[in-house]
Design an enzyme around this catalytic site. Structure first.
Site, PDB file in Angstrom:
ATOM      1  N   HIS A  15      51.317  42.436  36.486  1.00 12.25           N
ATOM      2  CA  HIS A  15      50.868  41.065  36.193  1.00 12.25           C
ATOM      3  C   HIS A  15      51.396  40.683  34.818  1.00 12.25           C
ATOM      4  O   HIS A  15      51.141  41.392  33.830  1.00 12.25           O
ATOM      5  CB  HIS A  15      49.343  40.993  36.249  1.00 12.25           C
ATOM      6  CG  HIS A  15      48.818  41.378  37.602  1.00 12.25           C
ATOM      7  ND1 HIS A  15      48.570  40.450  38.584  1.00 12.25           N
ATOM      8  CD2 HIS A  15      48.541  42.589  38.149  1.00 12.25           C
ATOM      9  CE1 HIS A  15      48.149  41.071  39.678  1.00 12.25           C
ATOM     10  NE2 HIS A  15      48.119  42.378  39.444  1.00 12.25           N
ATOM     11  N   HIS A 186      47.138  41.408  47.171  1.00 11.71           N
ATOM     12  CA  HIS A 186      46.296  42.561  46.854  1.00 11.71           C
ATOM     13  C   HIS A 186      45.370  42.809  48.047  1.00 11.71           C
ATOM     14  O   HIS A 186      44.809  41.866  48.604  1.00 11.71           O
ATOM     15  CB  HIS A 186      45.407  42.283  45.635  1.00 11.71           C
ATOM     16  CG  HIS A 186      46.114  42.376  44.320  1.00 11.71           C
ATOM     17  ND1 HIS A 186      47.090  41.508  43.952  1.00 11.71           N
ATOM     18  CD2 HIS A 186      45.960  43.245  43.285  1.00 11.71           C
ATOM     19  CE1 HIS A 186      47.525  41.832  42.738  1.00 11.71           C
ATOM     20  NE2 HIS A 186      46.863  42.886  42.305  1.00 11.71           N
ATOM     21  N   GLU A 189      41.795  47.503  47.682  1.00  6.35           N
ATOM     22  CA  GLU A 189      41.415  47.906  46.328  1.00  6.35           C
ATOM     23  C   GLU A 189      39.891  47.857  46.215  1.00  6.35           C
ATOM     24  O   GLU A 189      39.250  48.887  46.073  1.00  6.35           O
ATOM     25  CB  GLU A 189      42.086  46.967  45.302  1.00  6.35           C
ATOM     26  CG  GLU A 189      41.815  47.331  43.848  1.00  6.35           C
ATOM     27  CD  GLU A 189      42.298  46.250  42.875  1.00  6.35           C
ATOM     28  OE1 GLU A 189      42.401  45.072  43.259  1.00  6.35           O
ATOM     29  OE2 GLU A 189      42.537  46.605  41.693  1.00  6.35           O
TER      30      GLU A 189
END
Ligand code: ADE
Ligand code: ZN
Length: 329
Positions: A15, A186, A189
């Protein structure tokens, strides 16, 4: 031992704002008269997001953003990356740096220039934030599509998947896929296998950022391996955010054993304190991966990002060369 910095690789899970150097954070905070956000441990994802957002606040001027991008490229090159594909959440900067379109244009211009000067490649992922809602995600996908021929290569989805599951974001990823972008949300996670499955089936994921909790479902692992979906794994991040209890217990070896293509990334080195090279080193030293496995991770990273084919083929030949050089020491 072969030098891991000399292993050609791509950095795909990074990021942009979370990759700021600590020294740059301190300098920019000082210059703009802002308190330096303390980077501490993270008891929850909300605490992590608070720190991340505070770090974004030091980017006040276009020059600050250009410096960040340049340094992120420099740091990637130091770790042996020949392709750098950080993600940007333009909405993080609207109030200080202006319109999303302008922010993306600056990041692309500076990233490509910095990469060219160092003989590497740069591509950008534009990422939507789950907590900003579906309409914003669709707008982010349109923005990404507008830049698909100008350096944006992938489309992501950040933030808390447990609170905001993948399915509603399908229309945004439909747009991204139609524009030829690599869909890379994503998942796996903060939520389990169902999130990874939906990322693949609904969000067209060719890469899943993290993905590690797919290890809880052997059928899913088989499917991921068959489809060749890449997991962009970040070891230190997973420990620091409590996804896995310790580095020693990280499921990367199990994912590799199941045939899942995995890359390694640093996620947010500013916040987690580990560089891309540290992550490769942890994989070797703590998880016991051998050089053939590390080389395969590098190959997967080069094949799974948006690198142009000439760069990719040259780098893959470099990986073979790395593996055939005798081990020193
Ligand atoms: N944004 C930055 N880092 C993230 C992470 N590890 N998970 C989800 N969103 C993020
Ligand atoms: Zn991430």
């Amino acid at each position: 031992m072969r030098d891991l910095a000399a292993l050609p690789k791509a950095h795909l899970h990074l990021h942009l704002e979370g990759a700021m150097r600590p020294s740059t954070l301190a300098e920019l905070a000082d210059r703009h008269g802002i308190a330096v956000p303390p980077v501490t441990g993270f008891g929850s994802f909300a605490v992590f997001v608070g720190t991340y957002t505070a770090a974004c606040q030091v980017l006040r001027r276009e020059d600050d953003l250009r410096r960040l991008v340049r340094e992120v490229v420099e740091d990637a090159v130091l770790a042996g990356a020949v392709w750098v594909e950080p993600s940007l959440g333009p909405a993080n900067h609207r109030d200080r740096l202006g319109a999303d379109h302008d922010v993306v244009a600056v990041v692309l211009e500076e990233g490509r220039r910095a990469a060219r000067e160092r003989g590497v490649g740069f591509g950008l992922m534009i990422a939507a934030a789950r907590d900003r809602g579906v309409a914003e995600a669709v707008a982010a996908a349109r923005l990404a599509a507008d830049f698909a021929d100008a350096g944006v290569v992938s489309f992501g989805l950040d933030a808390d998947e447990a609170a905001f599951p993948p399915e509603p974001f399908g229309p945004a990823f439909d747009l991204a896929a139609q524009a030829g972008l690599i869909c890379a949300p994503h998942a796996g996670e903060f939520a389990g296998p169902a999130s990874v499955r939906a990322a693949i089936e609904v969000l067209h994921a060719r890469r899943v950022l993290h993905g590690v909790r797919a290890v809880e479902d052997p059928d899913l692992l088989r499917e991921v391996a068959e489809r060749g979906v890449c997991f962009d794994v970040c070891l230190t991040s997973n420990v620091k955010l409590g996804v896995v209890p310790t580095l020693e217990q990280h499921p990367l070896p199990a994912l590799l054993a199941a045939g899942v293509p995995c890359s390694l990334g640093a996620d947010d080195p500013l916040l987690f304190g580990a560089s891309l090279l540290d992550e490769y080193d942890h994989a070797r030293t703590t998880l016991g991966l051998d050089d053939a496995q590390l080389a395969e991770i590098a190959r997967v990273s080069l094949r799974s990002g948006g690198a142009p084919s000439a760069l990719r083929e040259r780098a893959l030949a470099g990986v073979d060369g790395w593996l055939t050089t005798p081990r020193a020491g």
